[in-house]
Write an enzyme that holds these catalytic residues in place. Structure first.
Site, PDB file in Angstrom:
ATOM      1  N   ALA A 243      65.387  61.997  71.883  1.00 58.38           N
ATOM      2  CA  ALA A 243      64.095  61.523  73.117  1.00 58.38           C
ATOM      3  C   ALA A 243      64.654  61.911  74.192  1.00 58.38           C
ATOM      4  CB  ALA A 243      63.944  60.173  72.987  1.00 58.38           C
ATOM      5  N   ASP A 244      65.818  62.547  74.285  1.00 62.39           N
ATOM      6  CA  ASP A 244      66.319  63.160  75.587  1.00 62.39           C
ATOM      7  C   ASP A 244      65.636  64.719  76.151  1.00 62.39           C
ATOM      8  OD1 ASP A 244      68.792  63.077  77.590  1.00 62.39           O
ATOM      9  OD2 ASP A 244      68.335  65.266  77.010  1.00 62.39           O
ATOM     10  N   ILE A 245      64.978  64.494  77.238  1.00 66.37           N
ATOM     11  CA  ILE A 245      64.307  65.552  77.786  1.00 66.37           C
ATOM     12  C   ILE A 245      65.029  66.860  77.866  1.00 66.37           C
ATOM     13  CG2 ILE A 245      62.963  66.519  79.753  1.00 66.37           C
ATOM     14  CD1 ILE A 245      61.731  64.029  78.311  1.00 66.37           C
ATOM     15  N   GLY A 246      66.586  66.649  78.178  1.00 68.28           N
ATOM     16  CA  GLY A 246      67.322  67.854  78.123  1.00 68.28           C
ATOM     17  C   GLY A 246      67.423  68.636  76.703  1.00 68.28           C
ATOM     18  N   TRP A 285      72.468  71.146  75.724  1.00 69.94           N
ATOM     19  CA  TRP A 285      72.403  70.929  77.105  1.00 69.94           C
ATOM     20  C   TRP A 285      73.053  72.066  78.009  1.00 69.94           C
ATOM     21  CZ3 TRP A 285      74.525  65.534  76.055  1.00 69.94           C
ATOM     22  CH2 TRP A 285      73.306  64.649  76.062  1.00 69.94           C
TER      23      TRP A 285
END
Length: 290
Positions: A243-246, A285
């Protein structure tokens, strides 16, 4: 002052470690001299300033470790090896992704390590502070937190203790532009530690699923928080915050997609990246960092 050199026989991009560590302006990093200075608190509570000076190539790195207290040399060296995860050959991790959909990503960013925080408690506090904030303001808040309630020795900041934060009123953090809820999460979680209801060292011994189950019982800590603490606090190898936007933006950029992939899609794809999903996350990332 004592010093000892650790010689690696494995791939490790210490240049990236220094770059990521320097994202926090309170951390001391000299990229020209390839030096990192760390605030180290050992299990016995003793505090030490530890200097790491890197040299060699990514394929054959070395790090010179030095500090003042010779009686703690063995414990400090053990701490440094654990913090760097010096025993992990990142070339072997990359080999796992040969033939996968991330092969070219690992080729482009070889030897990307997991860059851990130096304390389990501070890592948890930073995780809470960073939740739902853009990265620049998140670091602004953590810097205010450390400068307001930590201590400085020889220009090195040591992070606030649970006892110091547990003694605060919510208004003390509100003055630093913490939201009311974030102030409550930070202080209330610190009070749980002081009251003996949350033992981070014991928690760290549990498997991922057990840690996630315990942390998410705490008000203000969700799945994203638990995964980040396991990644940056413990250096666990197989975590994927889908769910991390990055992570989503990195996959969109890497594959030239018209829109970010959904968390469910990333989670399904990530099954093929196990048991090194944390390294996939770090490398994704890295691919979009400037």
């Amino acid at each position: 002052m004592w010093e000892e050199q650790l010689t690696g026989t494995h791939t490790y991009d210490y240049h990236y470690l220094m770059k990521r560590w320097s994202m926090d302006q309170l951390n001391i990093v000299d990229t020209k001299e390839q030096v990192v200075k760390l605030p180290v608190v050992l299990e016995d509570g003793s505090r030490h300033i530890v200097v790491l000076q890197f040299s060699g190539t990514i394929a054959s790195p070395t790090v010179n470790v030095s500090s003042a207290n010779s009686s703690k040399q063995e414990a400090i060296l053990s701490w440094v090896e654990n913090w760097l995860q010096w025993d992990i050959d990142l070339a072997e991790v990359a080999a796992h992704f040969v033939g996968s959909d991330l092969e070219q990503l690992f080729y482009a960013h070889a030897g990307t390590p997991i860059v851990k925080d130096t304390e389990l408690y501070y890592c948890l506090m930073k995780t809470i502070i960073h939740q739902q904030l853009n990265l620049k303001f998140a670091y602004t808040l953590t810097n205010r937190f450390v400068e307001g309630f930590g201590t400085i020795e020889d220009d090195i900041w040591f992070y606030p203790t649970p006892g110091r934060i547990a003694s605060l009123e919510y208004g003390d953090l509100r003055k630093m532009q913490f939201s009311q809820r974030k102030a409550e999460y930070v202080i209330d979680t610190s009070r749980l530690i002081i009251e003996g209801k949350l033992d981070l060292a014991q928690l760290a011994a549990l498997p991922n699923e057990g840690i996630a189950a315990e942390l998410t019982k705490i008000r203000g800590l969700g799945s994203w928080s638990a995964q980040n603490w396991m990644l940056f606090g413990l250096g666990r190898a197989d975590l994927l915050p889908a769910a991390d936007i990055g992570v989503q933006n990195a996959l969109k950029s890497y594959e030239n997609l018209t829109e970010k992939p959904a968390p469910a899609v990333i989670h399904e794809r990530g099954k093929r990246w196990a048991p090194y999903r944390s390294y996939a996350t770090m490398t994704l990332w890295r691919s979009i960092e400037t």
